[in-house]
Design a protein around this motif. Sequence first.
Motif, PDB file in Angstrom:
ATOM      1  N   GLY A  73     -13.100  18.013 -60.163  1.00  0.00           N
ATOM      2  CA  GLY A  73     -12.945  19.464 -60.086  1.00  0.00           C
ATOM      3  C   GLY A  73     -14.153  20.192 -60.657  1.00  0.00           C
ATOM      4  N   TYR A  74     -14.003  21.481 -60.797  1.00  0.00           N
ATOM      5  CA  TYR A  74     -15.129  22.357 -61.166  1.00  0.00           C
ATOM      6  C   TYR A  74     -15.709  22.010 -62.544  1.00  0.00           C
ATOM      7  N   ILE A  75     -14.927  22.227 -63.588  1.00  0.00           N
ATOM      8  CA  ILE A  75     -15.491  22.061 -64.932  1.00  0.00           C
ATOM      9  C   ILE A  75     -15.657  20.578 -65.269  1.00  0.00           C
ATOM     10  N   ASP A 117      -8.916  11.299 -61.030  1.00  0.00           N
ATOM     11  CA  ASP A 117      -8.555  12.564 -60.375  1.00  0.00           C
ATOM     12  C   ASP A 117      -7.669  12.219 -59.178  1.00  0.00           C
ATOM     13  N   ASN A 118      -6.626  13.026 -58.984  1.00  0.00           N
ATOM     14  CA  ASN A 118      -5.750  12.760 -57.831  1.00  0.00           C
ATOM     15  C   ASN A 118      -6.209  13.487 -56.567  1.00  0.00           C
ATOM     16  N   SER A 130      -6.035  16.433 -55.712  1.00  0.00           N
ATOM     17  CA  SER A 130      -5.160  17.503 -55.215  1.00  0.00           C
ATOM     18  C   SER A 130      -5.956  18.790 -55.027  1.00  0.00           C
ATOM     19  N   GLN A 131      -6.961  19.000 -55.872  1.00  0.00           N
ATOM     20  CA  GLN A 131      -7.845  20.160 -55.732  1.00  0.00           C
ATOM     21  C   GLN A 131      -9.310  19.742 -55.653  1.00  0.00           C
ATOM     22  N   GLY A 132      -9.658  18.698 -56.331  1.00  0.00           N
ATOM     23  CA  GLY A 132     -11.056  18.288 -56.406  1.00  0.00           C
ATOM     24  C   GLY A 132     -11.502  17.532 -55.160  1.00  0.00           C
ATOM     25  N   ASP A 171      -3.167   9.686 -60.740  1.00  0.00           N
ATOM     26  CA  ASP A 171      -2.600  10.789 -61.497  1.00  0.00           C
ATOM     27  C   ASP A 171      -2.773  10.554 -63.005  1.00  0.00           C
ATOM     28  N   CYS A 172      -3.150  11.618 -63.695  1.00  0.00           N
ATOM     29  CA  CYS A 172      -3.356  11.471 -65.147  1.00  0.00           C
ATOM     30  C   CYS A 172      -2.036  11.238 -65.877  1.00  0.00           C
ATOM     31  N   PHE A 182      -9.313  17.342 -68.339  1.00  0.00           N
ATOM     32  CA  PHE A 182      -9.465  18.570 -67.556  1.00  0.00           C
ATOM     33  C   PHE A 182      -8.388  18.715 -66.486  1.00  0.00           C
ATOM     34  N   ILE A 236      -4.230  25.462 -62.354  1.00  0.00           N
ATOM     35  CA  ILE A 236      -4.993  26.470 -63.110  1.00  0.00           C
ATOM     36  C   ILE A 236      -4.767  27.921 -62.680  1.00  0.00           C
ATOM     37  N   ASN A 259       2.847  19.478 -64.341  1.00  0.00           N
ATOM     38  CA  ASN A 259       1.465  18.980 -64.237  1.00  0.00           C
ATOM     39  C   ASN A 259       0.678  19.185 -65.533  1.00  0.00           C
ATOM     40  N   TYR A 291       1.543  29.297 -67.152  1.00  0.00           N
ATOM     41  CA  TYR A 291       0.277  28.561 -67.288  1.00  0.00           C
ATOM     42  C   TYR A 291      -0.147  28.515 -68.760  1.00  0.00           C
ATOM     43  N   LYS A 324      -0.163  25.178 -71.454  1.00  0.00           N
ATOM     44  CA  LYS A 324      -1.341  24.730 -72.195  1.00  0.00           C
ATOM     45  C   LYS A 324      -1.077  24.758 -73.699  1.00  0.00           C
TER      46      LYS A 324
HETATM   47  N1  NAD Z   1     -11.737  27.688 -64.497  1.00  0.00           N
HETATM   48  C1  NAD Z   1     -11.475  28.397 -65.584  1.00  0.00           C
HETATM   49  O1  NAD Z   1     -11.939  29.548 -65.720  1.00  0.00           O
HETATM   50  C2  NAD Z   1     -10.619  27.817 -66.677  1.00  0.00           C
HETATM   51  C3  NAD Z   1     -10.323  28.610 -67.779  1.00  0.00           C
HETATM   52  C4  NAD Z   1      -9.539  28.066 -68.807  1.00  0.00           C
HETATM   53  C5  NAD Z   1      -9.108  26.763 -68.736  1.00  0.00           C
HETATM   54  N2  NAD Z   1      -9.388  26.005 -67.643  1.00  0.00           N
HETATM   55  C6  NAD Z   1      -8.877  24.633 -67.609  1.00  0.00           C
HETATM   56  O2  NAD Z   1      -9.947  23.738 -67.321  1.00  0.00           O
HETATM   57  C7  NAD Z   1      -9.474  22.619 -66.586  1.00  0.00           C
HETATM   58  C8  NAD Z   1     -10.343  22.418 -65.364  1.00  0.00           C
HETATM   59  O3  NAD Z   1     -10.276  23.580 -64.563  1.00  0.00           O
HETATM   60  P1  NAD Z   1     -11.154  23.749 -63.246  1.00  0.00           P
HETATM   61  O4  NAD Z   1     -11.498  25.180 -63.127  1.00  0.00           O
HETATM   62  O5  NAD Z   1     -12.221  22.727 -63.235  1.00  0.00           O
HETATM   63  O6  NAD Z   1     -10.065  23.419 -62.142  1.00  0.00           O
HETATM   64  P2  NAD Z   1     -10.169  22.504 -60.815  1.00  0.00           P
HETATM   65  O7  NAD Z   1      -8.919  22.747 -60.032  1.00  0.00           O
HETATM   66  O8  NAD Z   1     -11.489  22.686 -60.158  1.00  0.00           O
HETATM   67  O9  NAD Z   1     -10.137  21.036 -61.428  1.00  0.00           O
HETATM   68  C9  NAD Z   1      -8.949  20.384 -61.826  1.00  0.00           C
HETATM   69  C10 NAD Z   1      -9.031  18.977 -61.288  1.00  0.00           C
HETATM   70  O10 NAD Z   1      -7.877  18.253 -61.734  1.00  0.00           O
HETATM   71  C11 NAD Z   1      -7.350  17.492 -60.650  1.00  0.00           C
HETATM   72  N3  NAD Z   1      -5.928  17.292 -60.955  1.00  0.00           N
HETATM   73  C12 NAD Z   1      -4.953  18.233 -61.021  1.00  0.00           C
HETATM   74  N4  NAD Z   1      -3.797  17.672 -61.403  1.00  0.00           N
HETATM   75  C13 NAD Z   1      -4.060  16.343 -61.592  1.00  0.00           C
HETATM   76  C14 NAD Z   1      -3.283  15.231 -62.008  1.00  0.00           C
HETATM   77  N5  NAD Z   1      -1.977  15.369 -62.298  1.00  0.00           N
HETATM   78  N6  NAD Z   1      -3.869  14.011 -62.098  1.00  0.00           N
HETATM   79  C15 NAD Z   1      -5.191  13.846 -61.791  1.00  0.00           C
HETATM   80  N7  NAD Z   1      -5.972  14.864 -61.384  1.00  0.00           N
HETATM   81  C16 NAD Z   1      -5.415  16.089 -61.300  1.00  0.00           C
HETATM   82  C17 NAD Z   1      -7.645  18.307 -59.418  1.00  0.00           C
HETATM   83  O11 NAD Z   1      -7.688  17.518 -58.234  1.00  0.00           O
HETATM   84  C18 NAD Z   1      -9.013  18.897 -59.758  1.00  0.00           C
HETATM   85  O12 NAD Z   1     -10.062  18.037 -59.333  1.00  0.00           O
HETATM   86  C19 NAD Z   1      -8.008  22.910 -66.264  1.00  0.00           C
HETATM   87  O13 NAD Z   1      -7.187  22.188 -67.163  1.00  0.00           O
HETATM   88  C20 NAD Z   1      -7.881  24.393 -66.506  1.00  0.00           C
HETATM   89  O14 NAD Z   1      -6.573  24.765 -66.891  1.00  0.00           O
HETATM   90  C21 NAD Z   1     -10.123  26.501 -66.611  1.00  0.00           C
END
Ligand code: NAD
Length: 332
Positions: free
Chosen positions: A10-12, A31-32, A34-36, A51-52, A73, A77, A92, A141, A145
């Motif tokens: 995923g992103y971060i 990573d599953n 689902s979004q990444g 799945d984590c 991560f 979200i 989740n 949400y 957390k």
């Molecule tokens: N983007 C923001 O501004 C922001 C702000 C605060 C906190 N966060 C937290 O940072 C983390 C990463 O956020 P992001 O923006 O990169 O989101 P994202 O959706 O880009 O990345 C999340 C990744 O987790 C994977 N995923 C989801 N559920 C899963 C599971 N059960 N098992 C395995 N993989 C799973 C998805 O496929 C995805 O690749 C999240 O926990 C989010 O809550 C993000």
Amino acid sequence: MTVLVTGGAGYIGSHAALALLDAGRKVVVLDNLSQGHRWAVPAGAAFVEGDCGDYELVRKLVADHDVTAIMHFAGSIIVPESVVYPLDYYYNNTVNSRALAQAAVDAGIRHFIFSSTAGVYGEPAKTPILEDFPSKPISPYGTSKMMTEKMLADASVAHDMNYVALRYFNVAGADPEGRAGQTSRKATHLIKIASQAATGVRSHLEIYGEDYETPDGTCIRDYIHVSDLANAHVLALEYLENGGESDVMNCGYGRGFSVKEVISAVKEVSGVDFPVKLAERRPGDPAALIAGADRVREKLGWVPKHDDLEMIVRHALDWEESLKTRQVVDAA
Ligand SMILES: NC(=O)c1ccc[n+]([C@@H]2O[C@H](COP(=O)([O-])OP(=O)(O)OC[C@H]3O[C@@H](n4cnc5c(N)ncnc54)[C@H](O)[C@@H]3O)[C@@H](O)[C@H]2O)c1
Ligand SMILES: O=c1ccn([C@@H]2O[C@H](COP(=O)(O)OP(=O)(O)O[C@H]3O[C@H](CO)[C@H](O)[C@H](O)[C@H]3O)[C@@H](O)[C@H]2O)c(=O)[nH]1
């Protein structure tokens, strides 16, 4: 001596995986998808699709890869979505995190870094927001957390595992070298959406309310460059490895920009005067969220390199353009 990065497609998480690799660490991503995206996992990292919350899988990959620390991560979200599907979010973000923490404790993992959010504060009484302000989330949400933070706090007392929960403010931008960026399937974040409007992926942008009690009437947020945030994770890991005590830390720069200021910056940097419409307030948006950001600097020695809105926007725009050639742009 490998770091397990959940959500590293995923992103971060993909930026954190890059930062770890840049720091000479070994990385395995779980990573599953689902979004990444599989292609978002850096080339130097091992990848396991799954799945984590899958306890047996986590135990196996910890053993197979000699994992000594976890950066967690993976999660769901989108704040408004959590209001509509709260039980999905508790599953989740909280239930799966509990399973992961159990696997970590049982496998003897000693260090755990968790992606938390400014959303745990809800509607703070004032800004800047300090870590010891009360946790009063106003969305499932944020609650999902907060509950994980509390589980980790209790587990760290009972077991030989220290943790840092990093409470991110508004994460934006992309890797300055163009190796990673935000590619979520359901973008909701302001700088991402404005970048899509500037690059023609979206027809326009909507401002959600201009009657807030702020100087220009639009909401103020503390935008942090994703690469600075990724670096904070590497420093948090070193801190824990050096025996640092468990803690929560805000991740922001301690200053804010309004929605209108962000839009002006995106127009200025891109040179595109995309259409902007006024829309109703979005439920659950506090007027201003600015991090009290001393603790992360003092405890981790974190020195941000990209505290510059124009730079954040430049990198977001460059990434958005590069996505066109990858043919993974989501329908807007
Ligand atoms: N983007 C923001 O501004 C922001 C702000 C605060 C906190 N966060 C937290 O940072 C983390 C990463 O956020 P992001 O923006 O990169 O989101 P994202 O959706 O880009 O990345 C999340 C990744 O987790 C994977 N995923 C989801 N559920 C899963 C599971 N059960 N098992 C395995 N993989 C799973 C998805 O496929 C995805 O690749 C999240 O926990 C989010 O809550 C993000
Ligand atoms: O098209 C848009 C998108 C956003 N906004 C406004 O821009 C500001 C920032 O919105 P974002 O959706 O970019 O970010 P949030 O502040 O809502 O969300 C942040 O904080 C949340 C918790 O409060 C979560 O952690 C989330 O992942 C994180 O990005 C808000 O005032 C929002 O109303 C618009 O006006 N138009």
